[in-house]
Design a protein around this motif. Structure first.
Motif, PDB file in Angstrom:
ATOM      1  N   GLN A   1       0.853  -1.191   0.000  1.00 38.26           N
ATOM      2  CA  GLN A   1       0.000   0.000   0.000  1.00 38.26           C
ATOM      3  C   GLN A   1       0.892   1.245   0.000  1.00 38.26           C
ATOM      4  OE1 GLN A   1      -1.997  -0.777   3.763  1.00 38.26           O
ATOM      5  NE2 GLN A   1      -0.762   0.788   4.785  1.00 38.26           N
ATOM      6  N   ASP A   2       0.301   2.379  -0.366  1.00 36.29           N
ATOM      7  CA  ASP A   2       1.039   3.640  -0.311  1.00 36.29           C
ATOM      8  C   ASP A   2       1.456   3.916   1.134  1.00 36.29           C
ATOM      9  OD1 ASP A   2       0.547   3.935  -2.987  1.00 36.29           O
ATOM     10  OD2 ASP A   2      -1.158   5.294  -2.720  1.00 36.29           O
TER      11      ASP A   2
ATOM     12  N   GLU B   1       4.236   6.454   3.833  1.00 36.47           N
ATOM     13  CA  GLU B   1       5.186   7.525   4.049  1.00 36.47           C
ATOM     14  C   GLU B   1       6.115   7.063   5.165  1.00 36.47           C
ATOM     15  OE1 GLU B   1       6.488  11.270   2.669  1.00 36.47           O
ATOM     16  OE2 GLU B   1       4.713  10.099   2.022  1.00 36.47           O
TER      17      GLU B   1
ATOM     18  N   THR C   1       8.331   8.977   0.439  1.00 33.15           N
ATOM     19  CA  THR C   1       7.079   8.433  -0.090  1.00 33.15           C
ATOM     20  C   THR C   1       7.361   7.114  -0.803  1.00 33.15           C
ATOM     21  OG1 THR C   1       6.185  10.663  -0.390  1.00 33.15           O
ATOM     22  CG2 THR C   1       5.116   8.866  -1.599  1.00 33.15           C
TER      23      THR C   1
ATOM     24  N   PRO D   1       5.223   4.477  -2.954  1.00 33.26           N
ATOM     25  CA  PRO D   1       3.955   4.124  -3.586  1.00 33.26           C
ATOM     26  C   PRO D   1       3.709   2.611  -3.551  1.00 33.26           C
ATOM     27  CG  PRO D   1       5.300   5.536  -5.003  1.00 33.26           C
ATOM     28  CD  PRO D   1       6.185   5.044  -3.919  1.00 33.26           C
ATOM     29  N   LYS D   2       2.468   2.228  -3.560  1.00 33.59           N
ATOM     30  CA  LYS D   2       2.099   0.819  -3.590  1.00 33.59           C
ATOM     31  C   LYS D   2       2.722   0.142  -4.826  1.00 33.59           C
ATOM     32  CE  LYS D   2      -1.919  -2.252  -3.906  1.00 33.59           C
ATOM     33  NZ  LYS D   2      -3.404  -2.342  -3.967  1.00 33.59           N
TER      34      LYS D   2
END
Length: 354
Positions: A271-272, A274, A296, A298-299
């Motif tokens: 999943q996305d 941070e 960050t 990203p998925k």
């Protein structure tokens, strides 16, 4: 793990006897590939624990004899070794990228690496399938006769629990999944152990003063009789004494920190996210974003977990982080003592939920 102790002692004795024979037959200086031989011994331990005569070894082994210390003719042993040697070889960077991001291309245009992997996997699949079929036959035969199935090895326990009437159907796993479990334990459990032992022996050879201290500590609890003549109770008693040796513990921790058997790992973000950082983010061009303290992810992103980088970070372990210093474990820097980890504040055995 304690259940493995007697068979580890027995296989260690066999390896010692084999090396002694080789030295006697050579008649001169002998060069021994320690990593290769220790790997053969670890295969024997993982495979044979749980064989008849060792049925008290609950949850260990696959009830299978590799006899790898004796020779290297076993088809399953040869398949695993060939696959492992190819896996750790340095291949083309471009090919590696394609294998990670476009795995289907490797199937369409197999290179030597893929052909070796497929050939080895075929052999492993055939032998493991025979083991599964044999265990299925024994389980069904025991049920037919109204008797409990007495298999105590990993494979037998896995299969027995899988057919238990108490297990809901949605929690049962297929024979294919059982095959994957065998593969994982054999592939991940044998060579990591042999690599760890081999690097430890090398580090001790490079630091004779540490080797002498460790030898003196081990000799202080060594039994007066030959190890091969010890009873099982005596072996467990000796193991308890060995496990409580402080300098041996420090040497093992330091070796596994300095040279982790697995130097890095890959994970995929589900999943996305941070991810917070302990210092400002460094950009690709070398500049530093002083106001940013997270990255960050990203998925679907591949995340490279630099085990070696973490274990050797001078900011955590001190300026001597790249040196072999077992005494550091008697007084760890605060930055190291605060680090999480499944073993000794390191990432050698990974960390986090499974």
């Amino acid at each position: 793990m304690r259940a493995l102790v007697p068979i580890v002692f027995r296989k260690g004795g066999q390896l010692n006897a084999r090396w002694s024979d080789m030295v006697a037959q050579s008649g001169e200086n002998l060069r021994v590939d320690v990593g290769h031989w220790v790997s053969r011994a670890t295969f024997d331990v993982i495979g044979s624990a749980g064989k008849s005569g060792h049925c008290h070894l609950n949850g260990t082994g696959f009830n299978y004899e590799f006899n790898a210390i004796k020779d290297e003719t076993n088809e399953l042993f040869c398949a695993y070794k060939e696959m492992f040697e190819v896996a750790i070889s340095q291949g083309s960077v471009l090919r590696t990228i394609f294998n990670i991001y476009f795995p289907f291309l490797s199937r369409l245009f197999p290179d030597k690496f893929m052909r070796t992997m497929e050939r080895s996997q075929k052999t492993i699949h055939q032998v493991a399938s025979r083991l599964i079929q044999e265990n299925n036959r024994k389980i069904q035969e025991a049920e037919k006769n109204g008797l409990p199935f007495l298999g105590k090895d990993v494979l037998s326990l896995l299969m027995k629990s899988n057919v238990s009437t108490d297990l809901p159907p949605e929690y049962r796993i297929s024979d294919e999944d059982i095959l994957h479990n065998i593969n994982t334990i054999m592939f991940a459990g044998s060579d990591t152990s042999s690599l760890g032992l081999t690097w430890t022996l090398l580090l001790l050879a490079q630091h004779p003063e540490i080797q002498t201290r460790l030898r003196e500590e081990l000799l202080s609890i060594a039994p007066s009789s030959d190890l091969t003549s010890l009873t099982e109770d005596e072996i467990h008693s000796l193991y308890d004494n060995v496990a409580n040796l402080p300098f041996l513990d420090n040497v093992c921790r330091e070796s596994l920190r300095l040279v982790s058997p697995i130097h890095s790992s890959l994970r995929v973000a589900t999943q996305d996210d941070e991810v917070p950082t302990s210092y400002p983010v460094h950009r690709r061009d070398g500049t530093i974003d002083e106001g940013r303290r997270s990255v960050t992810v990203p998925k679907g992103s591949f995340v490279h977990v630099a085990v070696e980088g973490f274990n050797l970070d001078k900011g955590i372990w001190g300026e001597d982080a790249w040196e072999f210093n077992p005494d550091r474990w008697d007084n760890l820097p605060e930055t190291a003592a605060q680090q999480p980890g499944l073993y000794s504040n390191t990432l050698t055995f990974s960390a986090g939920p499974r």
